[in-house]
Design a protein around this motif. Sequence first.
Motif, mmCIF file in Angstrom:
data_model
loop_
_atom_site.group_PDB
_atom_site.id
_atom_site.type_symbol
_atom_site.label_atom_id
_atom_site.label_comp_id
_atom_site.label_asym_id
_atom_site.label_seq_id
_atom_site.Cartn_x
_atom_site.Cartn_y
_atom_site.Cartn_z
ATOM 1 N N ALA A 171 2.321 -2.393 9.674
ATOM 2 C CA ALA A 171 1.232 -1.433 9.519
ATOM 3 C C ALA A 171 1.663 -0.002 9.807
ATOM 4 O O ALA A 171 2.606 0.247 10.562
ATOM 5 C CB ALA A 171 0.076 -1.820 10.448
ATOM 6 N N VAL A 172 0.908 0.931 9.207
ATOM 7 C CA VAL A 172 1.030 2.363 9.468
ATOM 8 C C VAL A 172 -0.365 2.880 9.836
ATOM 9 O O VAL A 172 -1.351 2.182 9.685
ATOM 10 C CB VAL A 172 1.608 3.126 8.256
ATOM 11 C CG1 VAL A 172 3.009 2.636 7.936
ATOM 12 C CG2 VAL A 172 0.703 3.016 7.039
ATOM 13 N N ARG A 173 -0.416 4.125 10.303
ATOM 14 C CA ARG A 173 -1.705 4.731 10.617
ATOM 15 C C ARG A 173 -1.679 6.210 10.251
ATOM 16 O O ARG A 173 -0.664 6.711 9.782
ATOM 17 C CB ARG A 173 -2.063 4.536 12.087
ATOM 18 C CG ARG A 173 -1.231 5.352 13.053
ATOM 19 C CD ARG A 173 -1.629 5.028 14.476
ATOM 20 N NE ARG A 173 -1.199 6.076 15.393
ATOM 21 C CZ ARG A 173 -1.692 6.230 16.591
ATOM 22 N NH1 ARG A 173 -2.645 5.422 17.024
ATOM 23 N NH2 ARG A 173 -1.259 7.181 17.382
ATOM 24 N N ASP A 174 -2.790 6.882 10.443
ATOM 25 C CA ASP A 174 -2.927 8.310 10.100
ATOM 26 C C ASP A 174 -2.668 8.534 8.619
ATOM 27 O O ASP A 174 -2.090 9.537 8.207
ATOM 28 C CB ASP A 174 -1.972 9.182 10.931
ATOM 29 C CG ASP A 174 -2.140 8.996 12.425
ATOM 30 O OD1 ASP A 174 -3.290 8.995 12.897
ATOM 31 O OD2 ASP A 174 -1.112 8.843 13.115
ATOM 32 N N VAL A 175 -3.124 7.595 7.797
ATOM 33 C CA VAL A 175 -2.763 7.616 6.375
ATOM 34 C C VAL A 175 -3.325 8.819 5.641
ATOM 35 O O VAL A 175 -2.698 9.305 4.687
ATOM 36 C CB VAL A 175 -3.137 6.295 5.674
ATOM 37 C CG1 VAL A 175 -2.321 5.150 6.262
ATOM 38 C CG2 VAL A 175 -4.615 6.007 5.764
ATOM 39 N N PHE A 223 1.595 5.364 0.413
ATOM 40 C CA PHE A 223 1.143 6.561 1.109
ATOM 41 C C PHE A 223 2.173 7.671 0.933
ATOM 42 O O PHE A 223 3.323 7.424 0.576
ATOM 43 C CB PHE A 223 0.949 6.270 2.605
ATOM 44 C CG PHE A 223 0.077 5.080 2.859
ATOM 45 C CD1 PHE A 223 -1.295 5.167 2.733
ATOM 46 C CD2 PHE A 223 0.639 3.856 3.185
ATOM 47 C CE1 PHE A 223 -2.097 4.061 2.946
ATOM 48 C CE2 PHE A 223 -0.159 2.740 3.411
ATOM 49 C CZ PHE A 223 -1.530 2.843 3.283
ATOM 50 N N VAL A 272 -2.673 -1.120 7.207
ATOM 51 C CA VAL A 272 -2.934 -0.051 8.166
ATOM 52 C C VAL A 272 -3.548 -0.628 9.433
ATOM 53 O O VAL A 272 -4.190 -1.679 9.403
ATOM 54 C CB VAL A 272 -3.864 1.036 7.584
ATOM 55 C CG1 VAL A 272 -3.198 1.725 6.410
ATOM 56 C CG2 VAL A 272 -5.198 0.464 7.164
ATOM 57 N N CYS A 273 -3.327 0.070 10.540
ATOM 58 C CA CYS A 273 -3.913 -0.296 11.823
ATOM 59 C C CYS A 273 -3.995 0.986 12.662
ATOM 60 O O CYS A 273 -2.990 1.696 12.782
ATOM 61 C CB CYS A 273 -3.056 -1.338 12.547
ATOM 62 S SG CYS A 273 -3.719 -1.784 14.174
ATOM 63 N N SER A 297 0.578 -0.161 14.708
ATOM 64 C CA SER A 297 1.158 0.698 13.684
ATOM 65 C C SER A 297 2.585 1.090 14.069
ATOM 66 O O SER A 297 2.827 1.543 15.182
ATOM 67 C CB SER A 297 0.312 1.962 13.539
ATOM 68 O OG SER A 297 0.979 2.892 12.725
ATOM 69 N N GLY A 356 3.216 6.628 12.061
ATOM 70 C CA GLY A 356 2.032 7.473 11.943
ATOM 71 C C GLY A 356 2.406 8.826 11.386
ATOM 72 O O GLY A 356 3.543 9.044 10.949
ATOM 73 N N GLN A 369 0.879 -1.162 0.000
ATOM 74 C CA GLN A 369 0.000 0.000 0.000
ATOM 75 C C GLN A 369 0.920 1.216 0.000
ATOM 76 O O GLN A 369 1.970 1.221 0.655
ATOM 77 C CB GLN A 369 -0.917 -0.005 1.214
ATOM 78 C CG GLN A 369 -1.938 -1.133 1.152
ATOM 79 C CD GLN A 369 -3.006 -0.986 2.205
ATOM 80 O OE1 GLN A 369 -3.452 0.118 2.506
ATOM 81 N NE2 GLN A 369 -3.418 -2.103 2.777
#
Length: 162
Positions: free
Chosen positions: A98-102, A29, A117-118, A75, A78, A27
């Motif tokens: 995982a990453v977050r605040d995408v 970003f 993502v998480c 994540s 972020g 994914q």
Amino acid sequence: MDSMLKFTTPDLCDAHPEIAVLPYQWQSFGQMERFAGPVCTVACFEDNSRVAEAVAEAGEGRVLVVDGQGSLDRSLLGDRLAGLAADNGWAGVVVIGAVRDVEVIDNIAIGVRALGVCPRKTDKQGRGDRDVPLRLGEVPINPGAWLYADRNGVVISETALI
């Protein structure tokens, strides 16, 4: 630097059949659809303490490869750390996890690739290792190797190709 960012990973694979392709579906970003640079590494599991340390330092056009062992339960990056990485001159961050605040990361001038993502953050316990050799699938990644990423995938070479 601008001419370096005109590559495509399919063209690099055609011209250099010896380069390794990371065996994941990514994914994407961040604002940088394509990025490249020498690799720095972090090996960690559900604790991004070492990621935070790395992106707080001058990136000098490097790419941070984070081996989160594929976990999608926490994540590892972020918006705050992605913004810090961009501000400190990192070309990109590749997260095997995982990453977050995408939605915010998409507005930051950096390239990010992740498995997913998480929304859950990590517990900061100071665990993990920096600047260590990684093995992702059958692909060895050593600090100082070169990483090239675009929408087609992520490839690794022991030497600069461009």
